[in-house]
Design an enzyme around this catalytic site. Structure first.
Site, PDB file in Angstrom:
ATOM      1  N   ASP A   1      30.969  37.532  30.912  1.00 34.50           N
ATOM      2  CA  ASP A   1      32.016  38.249  30.179  1.00 34.50           C
ATOM      3  C   ASP A   1      31.829  39.757  30.273  1.00 34.50           C
ATOM      4  O   ASP A   1      32.796  40.509  30.437  1.00 34.50           O
ATOM      5  CB  ASP A   1      32.037  37.808  28.710  1.00 34.50           C
ATOM      6  CG  ASP A   1      32.270  36.315  28.579  1.00 34.50           C
ATOM      7  OD1 ASP A   1      33.363  35.858  28.951  1.00 34.50           O
ATOM      8  OD2 ASP A   1      31.354  35.603  28.128  1.00 34.50           O
TER       9      ASP A   1
ATOM     10  N   GLU B   1      42.020  43.091  30.327  1.00 35.05           N
ATOM     11  CA  GLU B   1      42.569  42.062  31.206  1.00 35.05           C
ATOM     12  C   GLU B   1      43.765  41.392  30.539  1.00 35.05           C
ATOM     13  O   GLU B   1      43.748  41.105  29.338  1.00 35.05           O
ATOM     14  CB  GLU B   1      41.504  41.017  31.529  1.00 35.05           C
ATOM     15  CG  GLU B   1      41.970  39.996  32.542  1.00 35.05           C
ATOM     16  CD  GLU B   1      40.877  39.063  33.012  1.00 35.05           C
ATOM     17  OE1 GLU B   1      41.219  37.944  33.436  1.00 35.05           O
ATOM     18  OE2 GLU B   1      39.695  39.443  32.958  1.00 35.05           O
TER      19      GLU B   1
ATOM     20  N   ASP C   1      37.206  42.327  28.385  1.00 35.11           N
ATOM     21  CA  ASP C   1      37.572  40.999  28.866  1.00 35.11           C
ATOM     22  C   ASP C   1      37.688  40.120  27.629  1.00 35.11           C
ATOM     23  O   ASP C   1      36.688  39.617  27.117  1.00 35.11           O
ATOM     24  CB  ASP C   1      36.510  40.463  29.820  1.00 35.11           C
ATOM     25  CG  ASP C   1      36.812  39.038  30.272  1.00 35.11           C
ATOM     26  OD1 ASP C   1      37.995  38.723  30.491  1.00 35.11           O
ATOM     27  OD2 ASP C   1      35.856  38.247  30.379  1.00 35.11           O
TER      28      ASP C   1
END
Length: 173
Positions: free
Chosen positions: A141, A69, A8
């Protein structure tokens, strides 16, 4: 068994999460943590911390596949640019080690983990904890990185059942 690294990306903290997929399809938690990039002298040094941190994670945990992502459009153009640069640095750390990388949008990740593309961050954290049998509050996160890895595990399993490439299994084209 296949080991998947989920990333991420962020310009202040980048989440990393690693899971193993066993032959029967069971998902097992291996590792998760935020790479804290703050405290560097300037933004280029944050990117250096990101590259070095991911290199260490990859060297230590030896994932076979990576999922990351995709960037969403933020309201602040400067933030979006920094996020894009951090994502690019993360992707470079992966491709320099010849690992396959798969990209997923935030809505796809939320859909795969929670069941709806508009899920709240807390719902994602909660479901990741349940799916991986983790106790206590997950750092946001790192939880998002685990969610990216779980999403790829689901897409990968579907692709195998269909006899197609993972990119084709999720594609709407």
């Amino acid at each position: 068994m296949t080991r998947i690294l989920g990333i991420d990306p962020g310009s202040q903290r980048t989440g990393v999460g690693i899971i193993d997929i066993e032959a029967g399809g069971q998902v097992r938690h291996v590792y998760h943590a935020p790479l804290v990039l703050l405290g560097a002298d300037d933004f280029p040094q944050r990117l250096r911390r990101l590259l070095d941190g991911l290199a260490e994670v990859i060297e230590t945990w030896r994932p076979q596949e990576v999922a990351i992502e995709k960037v969403f459009m933020a309201r602040n153009p400067d933030s979006a640019l920094k996020l894009g640069q951090a994502r690019g640095a993360a992707m470079c750390a992966v491709v320099l080690r010849d690992l396959p990388i798969h990209e997923y949008a935030a809505k796809e990740i939320k859909l795969a983990v929670v069941g709806k593309g508009g899920a709240e961050k807390q719902q994602v954290q909660h479901m990741v904890g349940i799916m991986l049998n983790l106790h206590g509050k997950l750092q946001a996160d790192a939880a998002d990185a685990l969610a990216v890895a779980i999403t790829h595990a689901h897409v990968r399993a579907t692709a195998q059942r269909l006899g197609v490439d993972a990119r084709q299994a999720w594609s709407r084209k």
